[in-house]
Design a protein around this motif. Structure first.
Motif, mmCIF file in Angstrom:
data_model
loop_
_atom_site.group_PDB
_atom_site.id
_atom_site.type_symbol
_atom_site.label_atom_id
_atom_site.label_comp_id
_atom_site.label_asym_id
_atom_site.label_seq_id
_atom_site.Cartn_x
_atom_site.Cartn_y
_atom_site.Cartn_z
ATOM 1 N N CYS A 88 -4.146 -3.105 -2.231
ATOM 2 C CA CYS A 88 -3.793 -2.606 -0.905
ATOM 3 C C CYS A 88 -3.501 -1.119 -1.013
ATOM 4 O O CYS A 88 -2.994 -0.645 -2.016
ATOM 5 C CB CYS A 88 -2.606 -3.364 -0.318
ATOM 6 S SG CYS A 88 -1.190 -3.595 -1.403
ATOM 7 N N GLY A 89 -3.859 -0.379 0.026
ATOM 8 C CA GLY A 89 -3.636 1.057 0.040
ATOM 9 C C GLY A 89 -3.375 1.518 1.460
ATOM 10 O O GLY A 89 -3.989 1.019 2.405
ATOM 11 N N GLY A 90 -2.458 2.455 1.623
ATOM 12 C CA GLY A 90 -2.108 2.894 2.969
ATOM 13 C C GLY A 90 -1.498 1.755 3.766
ATOM 14 O O GLY A 90 -1.880 1.499 4.909
ATOM 15 N N SER A 91 -0.536 1.058 3.159
ATOM 16 C CA SER A 91 0.077 -0.100 3.818
ATOM 17 C C SER A 91 1.018 0.344 4.930
ATOM 18 O O SER A 91 1.638 1.408 4.870
ATOM 19 C CB SER A 91 0.855 -0.929 2.799
ATOM 20 O OG SER A 91 0.008 -1.405 1.788
ATOM 21 N N ASP A 92 1.124 -0.502 5.960
ATOM 22 C CA ASP A 92 2.116 -0.286 7.008
ATOM 23 C C ASP A 92 2.707 -1.629 7.406
ATOM 24 O O ASP A 92 2.505 -2.643 6.724
ATOM 25 C CB ASP A 92 1.525 0.479 8.205
ATOM 26 C CG ASP A 92 0.481 -0.319 8.986
ATOM 27 O OD1 ASP A 92 0.296 -1.523 8.699
ATOM 28 O OD2 ASP A 92 -0.142 0.259 9.891
ATOM 29 N N GLY A 93 3.432 -1.655 8.509
ATOM 30 C CA GLY A 93 4.102 -2.868 8.926
ATOM 31 C C GLY A 93 3.177 -4.002 9.308
ATOM 32 O O GLY A 93 3.610 -5.158 9.395
#
Length: 397
Positions: free
Chosen positions: A146-151
């Motif tokens: 995963c990369g650039g994870s957010d809510g």
């Protein structure tokens, strides 16, 4: 599905020729050879450092003998510490044609580029003769990061990939998830899923090592962009990353370059052993992607909430976007809209089935968005690892 049969018995889903530089001083020459070849099937990878490193040699050996690779041109300056002889011998032993050019002996930039283009032409011609044979899903290795994870990541894209992993494992595929540094707080849950108590103990130790490593570095895997995207703590990010693993039993703990010998779910420990020597474990997502490819991954599932446009050399990257706004903004770069889970127009299982179907299509030759756009990023850094012990790959099933 059909795959390209290699001399070592493995099968690839792509049929590529690699141009590989062994030090940053040879990077420009190698890149020019790739650019002037004008072929998407000729790709560039390399190691920038001048000093030798066992990890980087091992990773490069595995990349150059990956089942998606048909042949290799090695480009050396001539005085770097990288063991080009061993690399070439390893490639040749795998049954792949390999050529080596040393810039200091070949007459410099222009002469080496000209010679390299001739060698690449021969390697491409040989690659076109590779036999295609039937390939089963049980022969597939799939990695995920995963990369650039957010809510939204842990709600949509990550559990959808976990559902896809469960289906792949049912078909006999080997699936690799990462990384111990982003799973701090989930160690006991993972240990409980291990197929033996001994493997569970090794998983606990690997996460403890990651926590200690990041503490000594003074910086963890929780980035400002994660907070801007709505994540509040390392534990919250960890639980979202953990969702990529699905619900299957964990069959092994591997380190970069360890190749699963049978199907099942594998956790990759990317945090170097011992105290910090070379900096942060992975300076970018592509460093981790290269490690999973070095462990045999035919393709990569890349989940993101805030967005990423990277692909990779050697193995296709399928980008699964969790955030519906990000998907709309970056739709040209995203393969799967997992934002449908957030908007309520699809379930996690439905999106997971969509990911599974696309894995089968990409393994059968369909290009991903990053492939269509020409993305072929790669990076290899300095690291140090000790060999895994018998408890990490138990034979019990």
């Amino acid at each position: 599905m059909q795959g390209y049969l290699r001399a070592d018995g493995r099968k690839g889903i792509r049929n590529l020729v690699l141009v590989t530089y062994l030090v940053e001083c040879a990077h420009h020459v190698a890149r020019e050879i790739v650019n002037q070849s004008e072929s998407d099937d000729v790709q560039l990878i390399g190691f920038p450092g001048c000093y030798p490193n066992e990890y980087s040699l091992n990773i490069m050996e595995n990349l150059c003998s990956h089942p998606n690779v048909a042949g290799v041109l090695v480009v050396s300056l001539g005085c770097e510490g990288f063991n080009r002889e061993q690399l070439s011998q390893t490639i040749a032993a795998s049954g792949r044609p390999v050529e080596t050019l040393v810039i200091q002996k070949a007459g410099g930039t222009k002469s080496t580029i000209a010679a390299g283009l001739d060698r690449v032409k021969d390697l491409v011609s040989a690659a076109q003769k590779c036999e295609m044979v039937a390939m089963d899903m049980s022969e597939l290795i799939v990695g995920t990061i995963c990369g650039g994870s957010d809510g939204t990541s842990g709600i949509g894209a990550n559990p959808a990939v976990g559902h896809c992993f469960d289906r792949l494992i049912e078909q006999g595929s080997a699936c690799i998830f990462e990384e111990t540094g982003e799973l701090i707080g989930c160690e006991q849950i993972m240990a409980d899923r291990a197929i033996t108590p001994e493997l569970g103990e090794e998983i606990m130790k690997s996460v403890e090592k990651a926590e200690n490593y990041y503490t000594l570095m003074g910086y963890g895997s929780f980035a400002p962009g994660n907070a801007e995207g709505g994540l509040t703590t390392q534990e919250e990010k960890s639980m979202g990353a953990y969702a990529k693993s699905g619900s299957s039993k964990i069959h092994g703990l591997i380190k970069p370059g360890d190749i699963p010998k049978q199907g099942g779910l594998y956790l990759m420990d990317v945090v170097p052993d011992d105290t910090p020597l070379f900096g942060f474990p992975n300076i970018s997502d592509n460093a981790e992607i290269m490690e999973m490819i070095a462990s045999g991954s035919h393709l990569i599932l890349f989940t993101t909430g805030r967005g990423s446009v990277v692909g990779s050399a050697i193995s296709p990257v399928i980008k699964v976007c969790a955030n519906p706004e990000t998907y709309e903004n970056l739709s040209d770069d995203m393969d799967i809209n997992a934002g449908k889970v957030i908007t309520g127009t699809a379930t996690i299982a439905q999106v997971g089935d969509e990911v599974f179907d696309l894995v089968a299509q990409v393994a059968s030759g369909k290009q991903t968005k990053s492939e269509e756009l020409g993305h072929q990023e790669s990076i290899i850094t300095y690291k140090r690892f000790e060999a895994i012990g018998p408890s990490c790959l138990p034979t019990v099933r």
